[in-house]
Design a protein around this motif. Structure first.
Motif, PDB file in Angstrom:
ATOM      1  N   VAL A 182       0.852  -1.192   0.000  1.00 37.94           N
ATOM      2  CA  VAL A 182       0.000   0.000   0.000  1.00 37.94           C
ATOM      3  C   VAL A 182       0.883   1.236   0.000  1.00 37.94           C
ATOM      4  CG1 VAL A 182      -1.796   1.257   1.259  1.00 37.94           C
ATOM      5  CG2 VAL A 182      -1.795  -1.245   1.239  1.00 37.94           C
ATOM      6  N   ILE A 183       0.593   2.167  -0.888  1.00 34.85           N
ATOM      7  CA  ILE A 183       1.401   3.384  -0.972  1.00 34.85           C
ATOM      8  C   ILE A 183       0.946   4.408   0.065  1.00 34.85           C
ATOM      9  CG2 ILE A 183       1.998   5.368  -2.424  1.00 34.85           C
ATOM     10  CD1 ILE A 183       1.825   3.442  -4.823  1.00 34.85           C
ATOM     11  N   THR A 184      -0.368   4.633   0.152  1.00 34.39           N
ATOM     12  CA  THR A 184      -0.900   5.689   1.005  1.00 34.39           C
ATOM     13  C   THR A 184      -2.094   5.187   1.801  1.00 34.39           C
ATOM     14  OG1 THR A 184      -0.293   7.274  -0.714  1.00 34.39           O
ATOM     15  CG2 THR A 184      -1.765   8.061   1.001  1.00 34.39           C
ATOM     16  N   PHE A 185      -2.084   5.451   3.091  1.00 36.22           N
ATOM     17  CA  PHE A 185      -3.240   5.176   3.940  1.00 36.22           C
ATOM     18  C   PHE A 185      -3.902   6.511   4.269  1.00 36.22           C
ATOM     19  CE2 PHE A 185      -0.766   1.381   4.709  1.00 36.22           C
ATOM     20  CZ  PHE A 185      -1.722   0.389   4.853  1.00 36.22           C
ATOM     21  N   HIS A 186      -5.215   6.572   4.136  1.00 41.08           N
ATOM     22  CA  HIS A 186      -5.985   7.756   4.508  1.00 41.08           C
ATOM     23  C   HIS A 186      -6.990   7.338   5.578  1.00 41.08           C
ATOM     24  CE1 HIS A 186      -4.368  10.261   1.289  1.00 41.08           C
ATOM     25  NE2 HIS A 186      -4.493   9.212   0.500  1.00 41.08           N
ATOM     26  N   GLU A 187      -6.473   6.936   6.728  1.00 40.26           N
ATOM     27  CA  GLU A 187      -7.313   6.344   7.761  1.00 40.26           C
ATOM     28  C   GLU A 187      -8.373   7.299   8.288  1.00 40.26           C
ATOM     29  OE1 GLU A 187      -5.341   3.893  10.708  1.00 40.26           O
ATOM     30  OE2 GLU A 187      -3.635   3.719   9.346  1.00 40.26           O
ATOM     31  N   GLU A 188      -7.997   8.527   8.612  1.00 37.44           N
ATOM     32  CA  GLU A 188      -8.978   9.474   9.160  1.00 37.44           C
ATOM     33  C   GLU A 188     -10.084   9.777   8.151  1.00 37.44           C
ATOM     34  OE1 GLU A 188      -9.346  10.373  12.320  1.00 37.44           O
ATOM     35  OE2 GLU A 188      -7.690   8.978  12.636  1.00 37.44           O
ATOM     36  N   ALA A 189      -9.710   9.971   6.887  1.00 39.09           N
ATOM     37  CA  ALA A 189     -10.713  10.239   5.850  1.00 39.09           C
ATOM     38  C   ALA A 189     -11.618   9.024   5.646  1.00 39.09           C
ATOM     39  CB  ALA A 189     -10.035  10.630   4.543  1.00 39.09           C
ATOM     40  N   ALA A 190     -11.026   7.834   5.685  1.00 39.40           N
ATOM     41  CA  ALA A 190     -11.817   6.614   5.512  1.00 39.40           C
ATOM     42  C   ALA A 190     -12.818   6.439   6.647  1.00 39.40           C
ATOM     43  CB  ALA A 190     -10.898   5.402   5.421  1.00 39.40           C
ATOM     44  N   LEU A 191     -12.359   6.679   7.873  1.00 39.01           N
ATOM     45  CA  LEU A 191     -13.260   6.537   9.021  1.00 39.01           C
ATOM     46  C   LEU A 191     -14.332   7.622   9.028  1.00 39.01           C
ATOM     47  CD1 LEU A 191     -10.635   5.470  11.674  1.00 39.01           C
ATOM     48  CD2 LEU A 191     -12.468   4.048  10.720  1.00 39.01           C
ATOM     49  N   ALA A 192     -13.984   8.833   8.605  1.00 35.63           N
ATOM     50  CA  ALA A 192     -14.983   9.905   8.506  1.00 35.63           C
ATOM     51  C   ALA A 192     -16.037   9.553   7.455  1.00 35.63           C
ATOM     52  CB  ALA A 192     -14.311  11.236   8.177  1.00 35.63           C
ATOM     53  N   ALA A 193     -15.600   9.010   6.319  1.00 34.07           N
ATOM     54  CA  ALA A 193     -16.548   8.598   5.275  1.00 34.07           C
ATOM     55  C   ALA A 193     -17.437   7.461   5.773  1.00 34.07           C
ATOM     56  CB  ALA A 193     -15.794   8.182   4.018  1.00 34.07           C
ATOM     57  N   ALA A 194     -16.863   6.553   6.555  1.00 34.78           N
ATOM     58  CA  ALA A 194     -17.645   5.441   7.107  1.00 34.78           C
ATOM     59  C   ALA A 194     -18.706   5.958   8.078  1.00 34.78           C
ATOM     60  CB  ALA A 194     -16.718   4.451   7.806  1.00 34.78           C
ATOM     61  N   ARG A 195     -18.318   6.912   8.919  1.00 37.09           N
ATOM     62  CA  ARG A 195     -19.310   7.492   9.853  1.00 37.09           C
ATOM     63  C   ARG A 195     -20.418   8.202   9.087  1.00 37.09           C
ATOM     64  NH1 ARG A 195     -14.527   7.977  12.839  1.00 37.09           N
ATOM     65  NH2 ARG A 195     -14.053  10.056  12.040  1.00 37.09           N
ATOM     66  N   ALA A 196     -20.065   8.887   7.999  1.00 36.59           N
ATOM     67  CA  ALA A 196     -21.078   9.554   7.171  1.00 36.59           C
ATOM     68  C   ALA A 196     -21.999   8.526   6.513  1.00 36.59           C
ATOM     69  CB  ALA A 196     -20.404  10.428   6.116  1.00 36.59           C
ATOM     70  N   ALA A 197     -21.436   7.420   6.060  1.00 32.06           N
ATOM     71  CA  ALA A 197     -22.258   6.359   5.458  1.00 32.06           C
ATOM     72  C   ALA A 197     -23.219   5.785   6.492  1.00 32.06           C
ATOM     73  CB  ALA A 197     -21.361   5.259   4.893  1.00 32.06           C
ATOM     74  N   ASP A 198     -22.729   5.569   7.722  1.00 31.42           N
ATOM     75  CA  ASP A 198     -23.597   5.066   8.788  1.00 31.42           C
ATOM     76  C   ASP A 198     -24.713   6.063   9.106  1.00 31.42           C
ATOM     77  OD1 ASP A 198     -22.231   2.641   9.091  1.00 31.42           O
ATOM     78  OD2 ASP A 198     -20.903   3.449  10.639  1.00 31.42           O
ATOM     79  N   ALA A 199     -24.388   7.346   9.138  1.00 30.71           N
ATOM     80  CA  ALA A 199     -25.404   8.369   9.409  1.00 30.71           C
ATOM     81  C   ALA A 199     -26.453   8.399   8.297  1.00 30.71           C
ATOM     82  CB  ALA A 199     -24.746   9.738   9.563  1.00 30.71           C
TER      83      ALA A 199
END
Length: 81
Positions: free
Chosen positions: A43-60
């Motif tokens: 993996v070249i780049t991890f965007h963990e905070e953005a991924a988790l924020a998008a996941a929370r938005a999907a859950d909402a």
């Protein structure tokens, strides 16, 4: 739930019906990616905070009754090149 053994459609169904959340699935996917990356440098780049924020938005969105496509809430990893 052992999410990494599920198909994408089965994981999407589990997110939609509340057996898991997008945030939980994303956290597990990130954890697995980190473990695999440690051995393979895959993996070249991890965007963990953005991924988790998008996941929370999907859950909402799901909680509000809005579903955006068949794989709504399923974590995906595009390939960097």
């Amino acid at each position: 739930m052992e999410q990494r053994t599920l198909s994408l459609t089965a994981l999407a169904a589990a997110v939609r019906d509340g057996r898991t959340s997008s945030e939980e699935a994303t956290s597990e996917a990130l954890s697995l990616a980190r473990r695999v990356h440690a051995r393979t440098n895959a993996v070249i780049t991890f965007h963990e905070e953005a991924a988790l924020a998008a996941a929370r938005a999907a859950d909402a969105s799901l909680a509000a009754g809005r579903v955006f496509g068949a794989l709504h809430g399923v974590p995906l990893a595009p390939k960097d090149m």
